[in-house]
Design a protein around this motif. Structure first.
Motif: not given
Ligand code: PBG
Length: 334
Positions: A126, A130, A204, A214, A225, A229, A256, A282, A321
């Motif tokens: 990654d 953040d 994204k 988080r 964000r 985003q 995503k 997630s 995952y």
């Molecule tokens: C940012 C990043 C995020 C995720 C992957 N890379 C979080 C965000 O943009 O808030 C989320 C992945 C997930 O929710 O499984 N580094």
């Protein structure tokens, strides 16, 4: 009734659904372990893996258990691993120093995994601030507390270099800063890393479904964000992001989240000739696990159905995952 072969009763689509063998033979979409990519978290300074309450079955790895997970991923035949580092809280700062420290947890993890699996797995990282900032934003902030796009790009260039130094195969810029792919490409090339590829987080969206992530990275974020985003209602905008990422040198592109954005995935897959990935995030994972834990849905079938749908919508690769588990099941012919 006379048979009318252009229509019923001659034509009966159910004929091709009669047995498992028949359905398997005519399946238009197949899952294969090689197209699955495992996102994995590694946490600095822990001696035991830390389970994540909002993602049952997922942990923050120790360095040792991450190596084991990588070896297991190779064994299962999956395509890649996407690494996220969780630095010690005290090391986070406003500019995300652990993200560019050669001994920062993510860089250490890349080296560990590379030593463990070599080139048997595509090792991805990654590329975002953040996880490393004390304010939890994906970039550095200006005097007014806004995310400063161009100042952030300089940090990303440095991240690209240290991640490549650590031995990563593919970087995943995920911060949605304008120009990030071009800056990362230039930084890699300038440091002699022409062979390190870029999986661009192209479309994204600012999503509620990142919630459990988080917790997974111990995020310090307050607020959201939405200034960087994408906004959920927009689809054409994703094509504009795509055009820019390709012009800047993205080798692969990603959408995503996955399931709530299958239409975006299809449009992007139809528009490009580079590999397309989708990230089943997630919250998508958590929804299925939570419903299954309540006995409300059949967990394994739901997993297969979501992965198949994402594949069918145009993803050649899926970050999930469940990657290792799903691959193991595919290997058993289930
Ligand atoms: C940012 C990043 C995020 C995720 C992957 N890379 C979080 C965000 O943009 O808030 C989320 C992945 C997930 O929710 O499984 N580094």
């Amino acid at each position: 009734m006379t048979a009318r072969y252009g229509g019923f009763p001659g034509a009966r689509p159910r004929r091709l659904r009669t047995t498992p063998a028949m359905r398997r033979m005519v399946a238009e979409t197949r899952l294969h372990p090689a197209e699955l990519i495992l996102p994995a978290f590694v946490r600095e300074g822990v001696s035991e893996p830390v389970p994540l309450a909002s993602m049952p079955g997922v942990v923050q790895h120790t360095r040792e258990t991450l190596r084991k997970a990588a070896a297991e991923a190779v064994e299962a035949g999956i395509g890649g691993i996407m690494l996220f580092g969780v630095p010690e809280e005290a090391k986070k700062d406003a500019v995300g120093t652990p993200g560019t420290d050669p001994d920062g947890i993510l860089q250490v993890a890349i080296r560990d995994v590379r030593a463990e699996v070599g080139d048997d797995l595509v090792i991805m990282s990654d590329l975002c601030l953040d996880e490393h900032t004390d304010h939890g934003h994906c970039g550095v902030l200006d005097a007014e507390g806004r995310v400063d796009n161009d100042a952030t790009l300089e940090r990303y260039a440095e991240m690209a270099r240290v991640q490549a130094d650590a031995g990563v195969h593919t970087v995943g810029p995920s911060g949605m800063m304008d120009g990030q792919v071009g800056v990362v490409r230039e930084a890699l090339d300038g440091a002699g890393y022409q062979d390190v590829s870029i999986l661009a987080y192209t479309a994204k969206y600012a999503s509620a479904f990142y919630g459990p992530f988080r917790e997974a990275v111990g995020s310090s974020l307050k607020g959201d964000r939405k200034t960087y985003q994408q906004d959920t209602p927009n689809a054409r905008e994703a094509l504009r992001e795509l055009e820019l990422d390709l012009a800047e040198g993205a080798d692969m592109v990603m959408v995503k989240p996955a399931l709530p954005y299958l239409d975006i995935l299809r449009r992007i897959a139809d528009a490009v000739d580079v590999p397309v990935a989708a990230y089943q995030i997630s919250g998508e994972y958590a929804m299925v696990e939570a419903a299954a834990a309540n006995g409300w849905i059949d967990r394994d079938r739901a997993i297969t159905e979501t992965l198949t749908s994402v594949r069918r919508a145009g993803a050649g690769m899926i970050l999930t995952y469940w990657a290792t588990e799903a691959a193991q099941r595919l290997n058993r012919g289930e």
